[in-house]
Design a protein around this motif. Structure first.
Motif, PDB file in Angstrom:
ATOM      1  N   GLY A   1       0.807  -1.215   0.000  1.00 27.08           N
ATOM      2  CA  GLY A   1       0.000   0.000   0.000  1.00 27.08           C
ATOM      3  C   GLY A   1       0.838   1.262   0.000  1.00 27.08           C
ATOM      4  O   GLY A   1       1.666   1.478   0.886  1.00 27.08           O
ATOM      5  N   ALA A   2       0.612   2.120  -0.992  1.00 22.16           N
ATOM      6  CA  ALA A   2       1.418   3.337  -1.124  1.00 22.16           C
ATOM      7  C   ALA A   2       1.221   4.284   0.057  1.00 22.16           C
ATOM      8  O   ALA A   2       2.178   4.884   0.550  1.00 22.16           O
ATOM      9  N   LYS A   3      -0.009   4.457   0.508  1.00 21.87           N
ATOM     10  CA  LYS A   3      -0.245   5.358   1.641  1.00 21.87           C
ATOM     11  C   LYS A   3       0.430   4.826   2.898  1.00 21.87           C
ATOM     12  O   LYS A   3       1.036   5.579   3.665  1.00 21.87           O
ATOM     13  N   ARG A   4       0.309   3.515   3.125  1.00 20.76           N
ATOM     14  CA  ARG A   4       0.984   2.898   4.269  1.00 20.76           C
ATOM     15  C   ARG A   4       2.489   3.090   4.159  1.00 20.76           C
ATOM     16  O   ARG A   4       3.169   3.406   5.142  1.00 20.76           O
ATOM     17  N   ALA A   5       3.035   2.898   2.949  1.00 23.32           N
ATOM     18  CA  ALA A   5       4.475   3.038   2.750  1.00 23.32           C
ATOM     19  C   ALA A   5       4.923   4.472   3.007  1.00 23.32           C
ATOM     20  O   ALA A   5       5.966   4.707   3.639  1.00 23.32           O
ATOM     21  N   GLY A   6       4.150   5.438   2.517  1.00 24.70           N
ATOM     22  CA  GLY A   6       4.496   6.838   2.731  1.00 24.70           C
ATOM     23  C   GLY A   6       4.463   7.207   4.202  1.00 24.70           C
ATOM     24  O   GLY A   6       5.362   7.882   4.719  1.00 24.70           O
ATOM     25  N   TYR A   7       3.404   6.763   4.892  1.00 25.75           N
ATOM     26  CA  TYR A   7       3.269   7.078   6.317  1.00 25.75           C
ATOM     27  C   TYR A   7       4.406   6.431   7.109  1.00 25.75           C
ATOM     28  O   TYR A   7       5.079   7.089   7.914  1.00 25.75           O
ATOM     29  N   TYR A   8       4.620   5.146   6.878  1.00 26.48           N
ATOM     30  CA  TYR A   8       5.661   4.416   7.605  1.00 26.48           C
ATOM     31  C   TYR A   8       7.042   5.016   7.316  1.00 26.48           C
ATOM     32  O   TYR A   8       7.887   5.126   8.217  1.00 26.48           O
ATOM     33  N   GLY A   9       7.258   5.420   6.064  1.00 27.85           N
ATOM     34  CA  GLY A   9       8.542   5.996   5.684  1.00 27.85           C
ATOM     35  C   GLY A   9       8.840   7.290   6.420  1.00 27.85           C
ATOM     36  O   GLY A   9       9.926   7.457   7.004  1.00 27.85           O
TER      37      GLY A   9
END
Length: 342
Positions: free
Chosen positions: A267-275
């Motif tokens: 998930g891109a949103k999850r990846a962005g947030y986690y990053g």
């Protein structure tokens, strides 16, 4: 100098409003906010648009400011953007490199200037650099085990990759291939198809494969291309089983319908947030690992989950139903936020 000017201005405004706050106190608050220069390949691809949304939410939650720039998919533009961010005095560089080796000199200069350097997806092999990555090899090895067992440990399997030389693509390709070949010697794994993250190219490649082979199952390493492959399968009339990766909401709906047998939620949103969350922890000294893996989840319906559990295939991975995956896609704050359990 800009932060000092901003602090004095804010102190003056607060004083006019009757709030007693010194310039030094305001400056301290501003200095605690982490400034992150985000250099993506581009900001038009839907993945990066969604990653930016998740990243901005994390910045709000963890005391950061993200400045997002797209490089028009050019290494030289990424280098120029990194150099500009260093001159601006950012605390960290967050880059999805076009070329993991070619970007090193620019990041070395940033590191020498005291800027933390973090890559996104494409691993930069430098001692000073951190990375936000998916556990691609292990996830795709598991996918290979599931696919091979589900089709009866024999038959023909196709594997659609991104582009050779890309760190993410190479790890996913190797993991899936090893999961098949190390466990199921009677399966014919066709040569990998480099779809280059392009659904129309994937459609053409799948159509050609199906015209020449009876394909029992196909794995594609990203949902966007999988949609094109499904169109080709439907047009061919073959009953090819489809497996995918990314966990898009549309893909989870297709898992519910049985058109995709198993997907993996990154998930891109999850990846962005986690990053962005992890970057703030790196800058503050709370995280020191070079590689930081985004937690992922396998998505499957009840029948497939029961099959996998009976064959001890998912004992060591997280499994979500399609509805749970759809909910998790946008619930990154609940999963990774300041109030998240653990």
């Amino acid at each position: 100098m800009n932060k000092r000017f901003l602090a004095l201005t804010m102190a003056s405004l607060l004083a006019v409003g009757g709030i007693n706050c010194s310039a030094e106190e305001t400056e301290a608050a501003e200095d605690d906010k982490i400034t992150i220069g985000c250099v993506m390949m581009n900001l038009t691809n839907n993945f990066y648009v969604n990653a930016m949304e998740g990243g901005d939410a994390a910045a709000e939650d963890f005391g950061a400011e993200c400045i997002w720039k797209g490089a028009d998919s050019k290494l030289e533009d990424q280098v120029a953007l990194i150099e500009n961010f260093v001159q601006q005095g950012v605390d960290a560089i967050f880059v999805d490199p076009m070329d993991a080796e070619g970007i090193i000199p620019a990041l070395e200069a940033a590191n020498e200037a005291g800027v933390k350097c973090i890559s996104f997806g494409n691993f930069v092999n430098a001692d000073f650099a951190y990375c936000i990555v998916y556990d691609d090899y292990n996830n795709m090895y598991k996918m290979g085990e599931i696919v091979g067992k589900y089709i009866g440990e024999e038959g023909t399997v196709a594997n659609f990759i991104g582009s050779p030389g890309n760190y993410v693509s190479d790890n996913r390709e190797a993991g899936f291939a090893d999961g098949i070949t190390e466990n199921y010697p009677d399966i014919n794994l066709l040569p990998s198809q480099p779809a280059n993250w392009d659904a129309s190219l994937g459609y053409q490649q799948m159509a050609a494969l199906l015209a020449a082979n009876d394909v029992d199952a196909a794995f594609c390493m990203n949902d966007a291309v999988t949609y094109g492959l499904l169109e080709a399968i439907e047009a061919s009339g073959q009953d090819t089983l489809m497996f995918s990766n990314d966990g898009d909401i549309e893909a989870s709906e297709l898992v519910k319908e049985g058109k995709i047998k198993v997907d993996v939620l990154t998930g891109a949103k999850r990846a962005g947030y986690y990053g962005i969350k992890t970057i703030t922890q790196i800058v503050r000294g709370e995280v020191t690992e070079q590689k930081n893996y985004l937690p992922s989840h396998f998505i499957m319906g009840d029948e497939m989950r029961e099959f996998c559990e009976e064959n001890n295939l998912v004992d060591d991975v997280s499994v979500l139903s399609p509805d749970e995956a759809i909910a998790a896609y946008d619930n990154y704050r609940e999963e990774f936020g300041p109030d998240a359990a653990g």
